[in-house]
Scaffold this motif. Structure first.
Motif, PDB file in Angstrom:
ATOM      1  N   ALA A  17       6.444 -10.193  -6.774  1.00  0.00           N
ATOM      2  CA  ALA A  17       7.794 -10.934  -6.607  1.00  0.00           C
ATOM      3  C   ALA A  17       8.543 -11.553  -7.479  1.00  0.00           C
ATOM      4  O   ALA A  17       9.852 -11.758  -7.524  1.00  0.00           O
ATOM      5  N   ALA A  18       8.000 -11.751  -8.821  1.00  0.00           N
ATOM      6  CA  ALA A  18       8.639 -12.344 -10.031  1.00  0.00           C
ATOM      7  C   ALA A  18       9.462 -11.188 -10.472  1.00  0.00           C
ATOM      8  O   ALA A  18      10.527 -11.331 -11.038  1.00  0.00           O
ATOM      9  N   SER A  19       8.853 -10.064 -10.697  1.00  0.00           N
ATOM     10  CA  SER A  19       9.450  -8.785 -11.535  1.00  0.00           C
ATOM     11  C   SER A  19      10.208  -7.810 -10.644  1.00  0.00           C
ATOM     12  O   SER A  19      11.071  -7.219 -11.338  1.00  0.00           O
ATOM     13  N   GLY A  20       9.852  -7.642  -9.418  1.00  0.00           N
ATOM     14  CA  GLY A  20      10.355  -6.703  -8.584  1.00  0.00           C
ATOM     15  C   GLY A  20       9.827  -5.240  -8.888  1.00  0.00           C
ATOM     16  O   GLY A  20      10.291  -4.261  -8.368  1.00  0.00           O
ATOM     17  N   LEU A  21       8.895  -5.252  -9.796  1.00  0.00           N
ATOM     18  CA  LEU A  21       7.966  -3.992  -9.879  1.00  0.00           C
ATOM     19  C   LEU A  21       7.196  -3.455  -8.832  1.00  0.00           C
ATOM     20  O   LEU A  21       6.737  -4.429  -8.079  1.00  0.00           O
ATOM     21  N   GLY A  22       6.951  -2.359  -8.575  1.00  0.00           N
ATOM     22  CA  GLY A  22       6.052  -1.779  -7.616  1.00  0.00           C
ATOM     23  C   GLY A  22       4.605  -1.903  -8.238  1.00  0.00           C
ATOM     24  O   GLY A  22       4.291  -2.046  -9.463  1.00  0.00           O
ATOM     25  N   ILE A  23       3.880  -2.084  -7.469  1.00  0.00           N
ATOM     26  CA  ILE A  23       2.335  -2.490  -8.050  1.00  0.00           C
ATOM     27  C   ILE A  23       1.316  -1.193  -7.626  1.00  0.00           C
ATOM     28  O   ILE A  23       1.383  -0.318  -6.564  1.00  0.00           O
ATOM     29  N   ILE A  24       0.692  -0.804  -8.523  1.00  0.00           N
ATOM     30  CA  ILE A  24      -0.451   0.192  -8.716  1.00  0.00           C
ATOM     31  C   ILE A  24      -1.574  -0.266  -8.802  1.00  0.00           C
ATOM     32  O   ILE A  24      -1.837  -0.825  -9.852  1.00  0.00           O
ATOM     33  N   THR A  25      -2.640  -0.176  -7.817  1.00  0.00           N
ATOM     34  CA  THR A  25      -3.869  -0.708  -8.124  1.00  0.00           C
ATOM     35  C   THR A  25      -4.981  -0.095  -7.433  1.00  0.00           C
ATOM     36  O   THR A  25      -4.640   0.707  -6.466  1.00  0.00           O
ATOM     37  N   GLU A  26      -6.209  -0.185  -7.977  1.00  0.00           N
ATOM     38  CA  GLU A  26      -7.180   0.802  -7.338  1.00  0.00           C
ATOM     39  C   GLU A  26      -8.038   0.273  -5.972  1.00  0.00           C
ATOM     40  O   GLU A  26      -8.111  -0.883  -6.059  1.00  0.00           O
ATOM     41  N   VAL A  27      -8.389   1.304  -5.384  1.00  0.00           N
ATOM     42  CA  VAL A  27      -9.079   0.962  -4.305  1.00  0.00           C
ATOM     43  C   VAL A  27     -10.406   1.461  -4.220  1.00  0.00           C
ATOM     44  O   VAL A  27     -10.364   2.756  -4.672  1.00  0.00           O
ATOM     45  N   MET A  28     -11.490   0.965  -4.119  1.00  0.00           N
ATOM     46  CA  MET A  28     -12.801   1.371  -4.428  1.00  0.00           C
ATOM     47  C   MET A  28     -13.791   1.802  -3.123  1.00  0.00           C
ATOM     48  O   MET A  28     -14.695   2.347  -3.291  1.00  0.00           O
ATOM     49  N   ASP A  29     -13.291   0.761  -2.159  1.00  0.00           N
ATOM     50  CA  ASP A  29     -14.064   0.714  -0.832  1.00  0.00           C
ATOM     51  C   ASP A  29     -13.199   0.898   0.468  1.00  0.00           C
ATOM     52  O   ASP A  29     -12.046   0.387   0.151  1.00  0.00           O
ATOM     53  N   THR A  30     -13.683   1.635   1.250  1.00  0.00           N
ATOM     54  CA  THR A  30     -12.726   1.737   2.642  1.00  0.00           C
ATOM     55  C   THR A  30     -12.546   0.586   3.128  1.00  0.00           C
ATOM     56  O   THR A  30     -11.387   0.251   3.765  1.00  0.00           O
TER      57      THR A  30
END
Length: 344
Positions: free
Chosen positions: A162-175
């Motif tokens: 929200a502050a930066s407007g950047l897209g977020i990439i984050t890891e998913v480990m569990d369904t």
């Protein structure tokens, strides 16, 4: 097997061909390119005579068998055109793919505090990044190492977005975590240790957000592309391949061995976009700039670079993280090299 139609084939004729092939028990998947429409045929095609398909319409240019085990990921599947992954972000759509501007993802290995992640987002954005990378859930070799803050870190990533407007990439480990991560992330990352977690691959393939698939520690390129095939087979075409170094004999001087040759090899084999992670690929911040520039020269579509406000105090992967100043200096070199590459 793929069916390539001629330039200018009417949409009605493409639909008629699809209906006929469907009546044979096949599932035609339509891939619309710049000039032609390609139909990927899913089903029992081993004994199917390609000449029988060619006779369906004078608008069919050719029928080809895809010999490689990764069908949808193969370059032939898109008539040798590269695919582009479009990622909607608060700052606008970002295109990741061949012949598009280099996309940069930057940020810490782990989300630590709101102040830290928001500050990092603002600094990497100012330097030219389009994405913030940061782990809420962290797979670690030791069960006693910091595993990330988990679900509570997702709200911190949302604040940074929200502050930066950047897209977020984050890891998913569990369904079980996919739905809550999808609410915050613009790109779902599958880490190296989960590259062959087939249940997880299937589930992220059933949702629509782009998936960043990191290469496994000891995965061959065929293994990697077959993992991508699991995601594609579930209906999600938006897969980005990330080379992050593989485990080889020498562990004294680098954390992993970054496989730069994978860039031209992937460009030959697959239509999917390519990302390079020089931070995990080397394990030491002093090597990250040279490997970043080497990746650009080799033709990567994007980079993922670890950046931390104080690497010496990072809760994970501090030795491979750049400071803000180091990242800003690297981004100047990256922009200069991009300009030079366009002139070659």
């Amino acid at each position: 097997m793929i069916v390539v139609t001629k330039i200018g084939t009417p949409a009605e004729e493409v639909n008629r061909i699809c209906e006929e092939l469907s009546s044979w028990g096949l599932s035609p998947e339509k891939i619309v390119g710049k000039h032609k429409t390609v139909l990927g045929l899913v089903g029992e095609t081993a004994d199917l005579d390609r000449h029988r398909i060619e006779e369906l319409s004078p608008w069919i240019e050719t029928v080809l068998r895809v010999e490689r085990p990764f069908k949808r990921a193969s370059r032939e599947y898109r008539d040798h055109e590269s695919s582009v992954v479009i990622v909607p972000t608060p700052n606008g759509d970002v295109a990741i793919g061949e012949n598009h501007p280099l996309a940069i993802a930057a940020g810490p290995c782990s989300v630590e505090t709101e102040e830290m992640i928001v500050e990092t987002a603002m600094r990497v954005k100012a330097a030219g990044a389009q994405f913030l990378r940061g782990g809420a859930y962290k797979p670690r070799t030791s069960p006693y190492a910091f595993q990330g803050h988990g679900e509570s870190a997702l709200s911190l990533l949302a604040a940074a977005r929200a502050a930066s407007g950047l897209g977020i990439i984050t890891e998913v480990m569990d369904t079980a975590d996919i739905d809550k991560i999808v609410e915050v992330a613009d790109v779902l990352q599958i880490g190296a240790r989960n590259m062959q977690n087939f249940a997880l691959l299937k589930q992220v393939g059933k949702q629509s957000k782009p998936v960043l698939l990191k290469r496994g520690l000891a995965a061959t390129i065929d293994d990697w592309l077959m993992a991508a095939e699991y995601i594609l087979a579930e209906g999600n075409p938006n897969v980005i391949l990330c080379e992050r170094g593989i485990r080889t004999f020498d562990r004294e001087y680098t954390r992993n061995t970054i496989d730069m040759a994978a860039i031209p090899v992937l460009r030959k084999l697959t239509h999917l976009p390519i990302m390079i992670d020089p931070s995990h690929g080397t394990g030491w911040s002093e090597f990250v700039p040279s490997m970043s520039l080497a990746a650009i020269a080799a033709g990567t579509d994007s980079l993922m670079i670890e950046v931390h406000p104080n690497p010496k105090k990072a809760l994970s992967d501090g030795p491979q993280s750049l400071t803000f100043d180091d990242f800003e200096r690297l981004m100047v070199k990256i922009k200069n090299l991009e300009t030079a590459m366009h002139q070659i």
